[in-house]
Design an enzyme around this catalytic site. Structure first.
Site, PDB file in Angstrom:
ATOM      1  N   SER A 244       0.834  -1.193   0.000  1.00  0.00           N
ATOM      2  CA  SER A 244       0.000   0.000   0.000  1.00  0.00           C
ATOM      3  C   SER A 244       0.869   1.242   0.000  1.00  0.00           C
ATOM      4  CB  SER A 244      -0.904   0.024   1.238  1.00  0.00           C
ATOM      5  OG  SER A 244      -0.135   0.312   2.399  1.00  0.00           O
ATOM      6  N   ASP A 245       0.326   2.338  -0.550  1.00  0.00           N
ATOM      7  CA  ASP A 245       0.925   3.617  -0.223  1.00  0.00           C
ATOM      8  C   ASP A 245       0.671   3.839   1.258  1.00  0.00           C
ATOM      9  OD1 ASP A 245       2.164   6.076  -0.397  1.00  0.00           O
ATOM     10  OD2 ASP A 245       1.078   6.686  -2.191  1.00  0.00           O
ATOM     11  N   TRP A 246       1.492   4.663   1.878  1.00  0.00           N
ATOM     12  CA  TRP A 246       1.485   4.768   3.338  1.00  0.00           C
ATOM     13  C   TRP A 246       0.119   5.273   3.828  1.00  0.00           C
ATOM     14  CZ3 TRP A 246       5.152   2.235   1.759  1.00  0.00           C
ATOM     15  CH2 TRP A 246       6.252   1.837   2.529  1.00  0.00           C
ATOM     16  N   GLY A 248      -2.622   3.828   3.047  1.00  0.00           N
ATOM     17  CA  GLY A 248      -3.594   3.652   1.975  1.00  0.00           C
ATOM     18  C   GLY A 248      -4.451   2.413   2.086  1.00  0.00           C
TER      19      GLY A 248
END
Length: 876
Positions: A244-246, A248
């Site tokens: 995931s993006d942080w 996300g």
């Protein structure tokens, strides 16, 4: 040699991949359900390494931001990193070797910083120049982006470090990026936004990939079963980790079913105990957890942190170390784009420069040697006026998560002073400051600062000297202090001004602050965030400015106290971020412009440095307009009136408007050039090196003519990609009548080129591969012969476009060649099957474009020199 490993690698049956497979399966078998679930979340901000997995031989896996440098686990000036040119600059090289070198250097830096995986490259597209994170992506074209992105991935992973192409997919703007729902038909996704990822996955086989924050057609990308399990894994064969993006990852069931392997940061995520409960309640199959954990274990095996598993690249197989300083300097020179050069204004004709801009003898000259050679004609530039804040304080990189802190920055002003011969007088006038925010207070301003960390009970936990007034700690604190114990941070020290007057001090951050100077309290209040984006409090926090009267040489004590909220900014994770800013006593903009004009009028040549600022180009915010901030346009116009030999250097990561471009002698684009940007600019300005870059995106002449503009979602939170598969140069062709300032692919260099012939050899037949096979199998080989018709050795980027004149013509291949003056060179270009295919939304498959196929070779999308037709018989 690199061992690719993974699912396809395992099928090859090599001894290393067999051992890696066995180690992964043994570790998986040794873990119970909670242990497997623990592997799917970060242990902290940057690492994965739960205690439950240690007995299974899983070490500590560290990830790091890194599109333009590898930060490691600490984001602070006290732990410097090499700053590379921004990705758009790498895109401007059009050079596969340059992109691979950038990847190799990132891998080298990652190993030095203790990181195993780098969150790079960013392969989203320049859909519109209003995108605030434009500088972090390569180009507006998917072919250029995909080829260079694949080369960088190969460089990183040849160095034994995992690459993480991002952000999958359609994260092409920053406004409401957490919640925006991008609406695009499948053809648009396939031909544009998925295309770079497809090429990278199929040809470079990255070990990880990052899911974007945004949704696509109603489904957030961390849960997108169709695009992840369907397209990415089943169709393209991706066997790596999807991270995931942080912050996300938002749903336990959605992420597990959608194929998200790793939720970052940790330890509190949608996985862990939440996933364990979902399995035990029958909402998620146990086999799903095994699948996700197996991929995380495989990543650990590939990078060498799983016991019993040989790494994909053992230490003895890594490439020889690079000289970081020399590499980033060379990358920068290859990226600079000469947009305009009337009457050969560049390179500067200084005393001692040889006719071809090089020093005598073999090998590459430095700026200093070129400028001090004695066998060239006596030059005309004896008085050089340098103007603009960016000459002394350049932007070496863009704002946001790609930012690193280099140990030193080569500024253009210092580099020119060092390189110019004694016979040239250089003057400098900064002109008006375009920055709305004050820069961090530093030693050059007369500050000496120390950060002191205090606990909840007021005890001192740690202290550290600060290079400047920028305090940034993410995931860890100095001295091993704990975020749980941290109550406040004090930035204490003294300020000794060099001049008397009214100085400016600024507080920048989110939370409660108290600013003291001498015996005065200048500020004590709460600074609230200005955006709902939780990252904005860190990346683009608000600022308050206060005035302080002080006399030259009189030392003033300063103290900035920040009360730290629980778990850092926004309660997301351990994070402390704030700044003490400083500005010298102000002089009116008009007076500053007048000083620059007087200096320019008295000089033989004027160099004006202009550019964007942290406020106008940064992660977390899109651009409101494309004009240069402040009064930089006025500065250029007034200087150009005073001196017809005015050269403008543009320090920006994305297109800016240049209303004065026809009124100046030359325009040189240096992007965000990294820590050696000043030295690289001196090389190019003085002729020791040629500006080798070509535009990776089209630059508009005015905002009214932009064919693609929208970055703000509508009232339903949707961002429609109504332009379809035509952005950039293809969109400009569709507009009809409107002309940009400079087309995709444009760039001049210091020599001229003639295009002599184009030869095509078809490699396709009725038995050519279909869409289900390799879309990058060659269907044609093209040779373009070019001749260097100019006065000096040069570099040419030969661009091959396919299709009829108009919006359907698109880049199919490109190659870089070099030749001395008068010599010819052959550019050999391979056209892949995908270049002659289009996506059919009705049949949901690729189909071959009908022939005959027009091949067009030239110097830009609008400067075609040779064309030919060939009927290619292909399937698919």
């Amino acid at each position: 040699m690199r061992d690719m490993g993974g699912a396809s690698g395992m099928n090859r049956g090599s001894p290393n991949t067999d051992r890696r497979t066995a180690a992964v399966e043994a570790a998986l078998a040794a873990l119970d359900l909670p242990g497997k679930a623990a592997l799917l979340s970060g242990t902290d901000m940057w690492s994965v390494g739960p205690a439950a997995a240690r007995a299974a031989g899983f070490g500590r896996l560290v990830l790091s931001d890194g599109p333009a440098g590898v930060r490691g686990e600490d984001w602070t000036p006290e732990d410097p990193s090499i700053a590379l040119p921004c990705p758009t600059a790498i895109g401007a090289t059009w050079d596969i070797r340059a992109a691979r070198e950038a990847g190799l250097l990132l891998a080298q830096e990652a190993r030095r910083k203790g990181a195993h995986v780098v969150l790079a490259p960013t392969v989203n597209l320049h859909r519109t120049p209003y995108g605030g994170r434009h500088f972090e992506a390569y180009a507006e074209d998917p072919e250029l982006t995909g080829v260079l992105g694949a080369a960088l991935v190969e460089g990183l992973q040849d160095g034994g470090v995992g690459a993480t192409p991002k952000h999958y997919v359609a994260n092409d703007a920053e406004t409401d990026r957490y919640t925006v729902d991008v609406r695009a038909d499948e053809r648009t996704l396939r031909e544009l936004y998925l295309a770079p990822f497809e090429r990278i996955v199929r040809t470079a086989r990255p070990w990880a990939l990052m899911a974007a924050y945004n949704s696509v057609n109603g489904v957030t990308m961390s849960e997108h079963d169709a695009l992840t399990n369907g397209v990415l894994r089943a169709e393209w064969g991706f066997d790596g980790v999807l991270v995931s993006d942080w912050t996300g990852a938002r749903s336990t069931l959605g992420c597990a079913r959608g194929g998200l392997d790793l939720a970052m940061p940790g330890p509190d995520t949608v996985y862990g105990e939440h996933l364990v409960a979902a399995v035990r309640e029958g909402r998620v199959p146990a086999e799903t957890v095994d699948t996700l954990a197996r991929r995380v274990l495989l990543l650990a095996a590939r990078v060498g942190v799983l016991d019993g598993a040989p790494p994909a690249v053992p230490a003895h197989a890594r490439p020889a170390p690079l000289d970081g300083t020399a590499t980033v300097r060379d990358l920068a020179t290859r990226s600079f784009v000469l947009l305009r050069n009337e009457n050969a204004a560049l390179p500067l004709d200084v005393p001692g420069r040889t006719g071809d801009g090089t020093a005598t003898g073999a090998g590459k000259a430095t700026a200093a040697s070129a400028a001090t050679a004695t066998d060239g004609p006596d030059g005309a530039v004896r008085r050089l006026a340098v103007c603009g804040v960016h000459a002394a304080a350049p932007r070496f990189g863009g704002g946001g998560s790609s930012q690193v802190f280099p140990a030193r920055i080569s500024t253009p002003l210092d580099a020119l002073r060092d390189a110019l011969p004694a016979g040239v007088d250089l003057s400098y006038e900064p002109g008006p400051d375009p920055r709305a925010r004050l820069a961090p207070a530093g030693a050059a301003d007369g500050f000496r600062l120390t950060a002191v960390l205090h606990g909840l009970d007021d005890t001192e936990l740690a202290r550290t000297d600060q290079r400047d007034g920028s305090v940034r700690w993410m995931g860890s604190l100095p001295g091993g202090a704990s975020f749980a114990d941290l109550g406040r941070v004090e930035l204490v020290g003294e300020f000794t001004p060099a001049v008397s007057g009214t100085h400016r001090l600024a507080v920048r951050g989110v939370g409660h602050f108290r600013l003291e100077a001498g015996e005065r309290v200048l500020y004590e209040a709460e600074l609230p965030p200005e955006s709902e984006d939780p990252a904005a409090a860190f990346l683009n926090p608000p600022q308050r400015v206060f005035l302080l009267d002080a006399e030259a040489g009189t030392t003033v004590p300063v103290r900035l106290v920040h009360s730290v909220p629980s778990r850092g900014v926004g309660g997301l994770f351990g994070l402390v971020s704030f700044e003490l800013g400083y500005g010298a006593p102000a002089v009116s903009d008009e007076e500053l412009i007048e000083r620059a004009v007087r200096a320019a009028a008295a000089a033989d040549t004027a160099l004006v440095f202009v550019g964007t600022t942290d406020e106008s180009e940064s992660e977390g915010v899109d651009r409101e307009h494309l004009a240069l901030p402040g009064r930089q346009d006025d500065l250029v116009a007034r200087v150009a009136e005073a001196n017809p030999r005015t050269v403008v250097v543009v320090n920006a990561g994305a297109p800016v408007l240049m209303p004065w471009r026809h009124d100046v002698a030359a325009v040189l684009l240096c992007w965000f050039p990294g820590e050696e940007g000043g030295s690289a600019l001196a090389d190019v300005l003085l002729g020791a090196a040629e500006p080798g870059g070509r535009l990776p995106t089209t630059w508009p002449d005015a905002e009214d003519g932009l064919p693609v503009r929208q970055v703000v979602p509508d009232s339903d939170g949707q961002l429609p990609y109504n332009e379809g598969p035509r952005i950039g140069y293809r969109a400009w062709r569709r507009v009809g009548g409107a002309e940009p300032a400079y087309w995709f692919g444009h760039g001049l260099g210091y020599t001229t080129w003639e295009y002599e012939f184009l030869n095509i050899t078809g490699r396709a037949s009725a038995d050519s591969p279909s869409a289900g096979d390799d879309p990058y199998v060659p269907v044609a080989e093209v040779t373009v012969r070019v001749r260097n018709s100019g006065p000096r050795h040069g570099r040419e980027v030969v661009q091959l476009y396919l299709g009829p004149e108009g919006p359907e013509r698109r880049l199919a291949a490109f190659a870089v060649v070099e030749a001395p003056a008068g010599a010819s060179a052959d550019a050999r270009l391979t056209v892949p099957l995908r270049a002659v295919q289009s996506w059919d939304d009705t049949l949901r498959t690729w189909h071959a474009d009908p022939g005959p196929h027009t091949f067009a070779a030239g110097r830009s999308a609008a400067d075609i020199r040779l064309t030919a037709q060939l009927e290619l018989h292909v399937q698919g």
